[in-house]
Design an enzyme around this catalytic site. Structure first.
Site, mmCIF file in Angstrom:
data_model
loop_
_atom_site.group_PDB
_atom_site.id
_atom_site.type_symbol
_atom_site.label_atom_id
_atom_site.label_comp_id
_atom_site.label_asym_id
_atom_site.label_seq_id
_atom_site.Cartn_x
_atom_site.Cartn_y
_atom_site.Cartn_z
ATOM 1 C CB CYS A 58 -0.912 0.017 1.230
ATOM 2 S SG CYS A 58 -1.865 -1.497 1.454
ATOM 3 N NE ARG A 92 4.344 1.914 -1.680
ATOM 4 C CZ ARG A 92 5.509 1.381 -1.344
ATOM 5 N NH1 ARG A 92 6.545 1.517 -2.157
ATOM 6 N NH2 ARG A 92 5.667 0.724 -0.227
ATOM 7 C CG ASN A 130 2.475 -1.161 3.187
ATOM 8 O OD1 ASN A 130 1.831 -2.162 2.881
ATOM 9 N ND2 ASN A 130 3.616 -0.836 2.602
ATOM 10 C CD GLU A 169 3.288 -9.340 -14.012
ATOM 11 O OE1 GLU A 169 3.628 -9.173 -12.835
ATOM 12 O OE2 GLU A 169 3.967 -8.919 -14.978
ATOM 13 C CE LYS A 211 7.340 -1.620 -10.063
ATOM 14 N NZ LYS A 211 7.279 -2.104 -11.438
#
Length: 610
Positions: free
Chosen positions: A2, A27, A101, A492, A607
């Site tokens: 995050c 992110r 996070n 992806e 990411k």
């Protein structure tokens, strides 16, 4: 994974936070939210499901603002993406707000304990326990920063957190354990964030918080210490980070921009590291471990995802040039195996972010057994960069697209250098070293020369293949991991099922899938295994399979075996994977665009995995 951003300073905090979230959106983009302490001391929170643009629209017309606030963009772990589960989370009286996070592994236990103290939970997240726990300790110790420390002591797991309190409107508290957090130091202002992209527009002077550290920020400055409130000393680092690098600069998507930056990324990875006079490499990390490398009897490459495929490619080069046995392990599995390493083993870890949790755990285990660790990372000051005994930055610059492209190419570049350097230590002659490095040094120029042409070629064929539900990617020798990388990229960002296979393994199962609706993307450059590859193509054609070949210009025979061809230039077979990578990255990108998907923000992905 995050994105966190927090700010205390003279600027209007709403703008700082929303712009920071936009830069951190790669992110996490399930939802976004912010909480701001207004001038009158009240706290305002707003949250929105989906992209940061949705939150920006929500807050645009609001008349609240202030100079202290926190914000978050989420990639869901606990609880579905909805407004209730969106950060910031608050205690019941909405006086304490937290963004987080990471994962609180014992949150169920903490939740039950807090519920027994009459705390009411409204979300499904693990983060909400922190807001209530901090509130509980605030009542016990009557000190906001100390309450944060005590709450974090009760948690098991990982965190990067930022916390504000209505009762302490001039303070911002942040901490980290296993999840990156950076403190930016501006002129009379402070910003904390998950990475430099949110900080760079304000300052390049930063402090990288260490695990277990807490920073308390107010108008008078900042104090960094442990969870036991023991002060820490930190050197302020100045990071050369161009904020323009996190803009699209005219490209439709970050991914396309970053594919077009692959030649420059490779060039940056090679710059100053090739010495043609001595026919070897000049790389600080290589020199630092020079004596240990001479004693190395075995190499383990440990990585995840795309970095793992780079490692597999590197293993071919190292074994060929240096004749050292190399084994490549997925970090997510390596950490749970009985690790058989010693002081004659070199561990090479590869991570774009330098924060991959499984890779960090693998490093700790390997170092405890006496192995040396060489880290290959892109992010300066990252955890792996600090943990490794030595290493090399890839210098790819910020990579915003979730699917790694230029970072992968720069990882290949460092691995190629390392392979030649090890080879020169052991068996390569001066002339062999010069030849390999001379050819490697020309690759960025060769990539630039063909990029526009490749782009046009791939666009022309992509619509035909993006209509397929399944695809097979095949290659031999060092192009086998490039085939796996191509399949991963297609999965992806286009959500098409694809598998990367070694061409010689076709008869061991995959050929059963081949029919006229199951095409194969084949890497068949003119190299030492060309005839073997042609044999595999004939097997596919005999079963009605369609073939898209990536082949060398001038190879007239390939058109007899392939339905479509993407042409690449004739070049050294050692380094042709770099150009093959360009072609496959473009194919994945245009397949996603043809399907009207956003290649920068693939569903369910972030990411890096912390």
């Amino acid at each position: 994974m995050c994105g966190i951003v927090g700010y205390l300073g003279p600027k209007k905090v709403k703008g700082v936070l929303i712009d920071g979230l936009a830069r951190l959106e790669y992110r996490g983009y399930d939802s976004a939210g912010m909480a701001v302490i207004s001038e009158d001391g009240s706290i305002h929170r707003d949250r929105a499901v989906g992209k940061v643009a949705n939150l920006r629209e929500r807050i645009e017309s609001s008349d609240w603002d202030g100079h202290v606030g926190i914000a978050h963009t989420r990639w869901a772990t606990h609880g579905v993406p909805n407004e209730t589960n969106t950060h910031p989370h608050a205690n019941s009286s909405e006086t304490i707000f937290v963004v987080h996070n990471g994962i609180i592994e014992n949150y169920q236990e903490l939740r039950k304990e807090l519920e027994s103290k009459d705390y009411t939970f409204v979300s499904d997240t693990d983060t909400e326990v922190l807001a209530h726990l901090i509130d509980w300790y605030t009542q016990i110790v009557n000190d906001f920063p100390e309450a944060v420390r005590q709450a974090l002591k009760q948690t098991v797991g990982t965190y990067g957190v930022a916390v504000i309190s209505k009762d302490h409107p001039g303070k911002l508290v942040a901490a980290r354990k296993g999840s990156p957090l950076i403190l930016g130091l501006g002129k009379d202002e402070y910003i904390v964030a998950s990475d430099m992209s949110a900080i760079a527009p304000h300052t390049k002077d930063v402090i990288f918080l260490e695990d277990g550290e807490v920073v308390v920020i107010d108008e008078s400055g900042y104090q960094i210490g442990s969870l036991d409130n023991v002060a820490s000393d930190h050197e302020v680092q100045t990071i050369d980070f161009d904020a323009k690098e996190v803009t699209k600069e005219g490209f439709d998507h970050f991914m396309l921009k970053e594919i077009f930056e692959e030649p420059s990324a490779l060039e940056s990875a090679l710059n100053g590291r090739i010495d043609l006079t001595s026919g070897t490499v000049q790389m600080g990390g290589f020199q630092d471990l020079s004596e240990a490398l001479k004693q190395t009897e075995r190499i383990l490459i440990v990585a995840c995802g795309t970095s793992y495929y780079a490692g597999v490619a590197g293993s071919y080069w190292i074994e060929e040039f240096a004749e050292i046995p190399v084994h490549v392990e997925l970090a997510s599995e390596f950490r749970y195996k009985k690790i058989l390493v010693d002081d004659k083993t070199l561990i090479i870890t590869i991570s774009q972010s330098g924060e991959t949790a499984d890779t960090i755990a693998a490093i700790k285990e390997a170092q405890s057994k006496g192995a040396k660790v060489f880290g290959i990372v892109n992010v300066v000051g990252s955890t792996i960069a600090r943990m490794a005994d030595a290493g090399a930055y890839t210098h790819a610059g910020p990579e915003i697209g979730v699917a790694s492209t230029k970072a992968f190419v720069s990882q290949l570049g460092v691995l190629a250098l390392l392979a030649v350097g090890l080879g020169r230590q052991r068996r390569l002659t001066l002339s062999e070293g010069r030849k390999l490095l001379g050819e490697l040094g020309e690759v960025p120029s060769e990539m630039r020369e063909v990029l526009e042409d490749l782009d046009a070629q791939v666009q022309a064929v992509s619509k035909k293949y993006s209509k397929c539900s399944n695809m097979l990617f095949v290659g031999r020798h060092v192009n086998f991991p490039i085939a796996m990388e191509g399949a991963l990229k297609l999965k992806e960002i286009s959500y098409l099922h694809a598998e990367g296979y070694a061409s010689g393994e076709m008869k061991h199962g995959p050929i059963a899938l081949i029919d006229d609706k199951f095409p194969t993307v084949a890497l068949v450059p003119k190299d030492s295994v060309y005839e073997k590859n042609i044999s595999n193509l004939q097997e596919i054609k005999a079963r009605g399979g369609k073939i898209l070949a990536v082949a060398t210009k001038g190879d007239e025979d390939i058109t007899n075996h392939a339905d479509d061809v993407i042409w690449i230039p004739e070049m050294s077979e050692h380094w042709v994977p770099f150009v093959n990578t360009l072609a496959l990255h473009l194919l994945a990108y245009y397949a996603a665009v043809d399907l009207d998907l956003d290649p920068d923000k693939p569903r369910n992905l972030a990411k890096s995995v912390t």
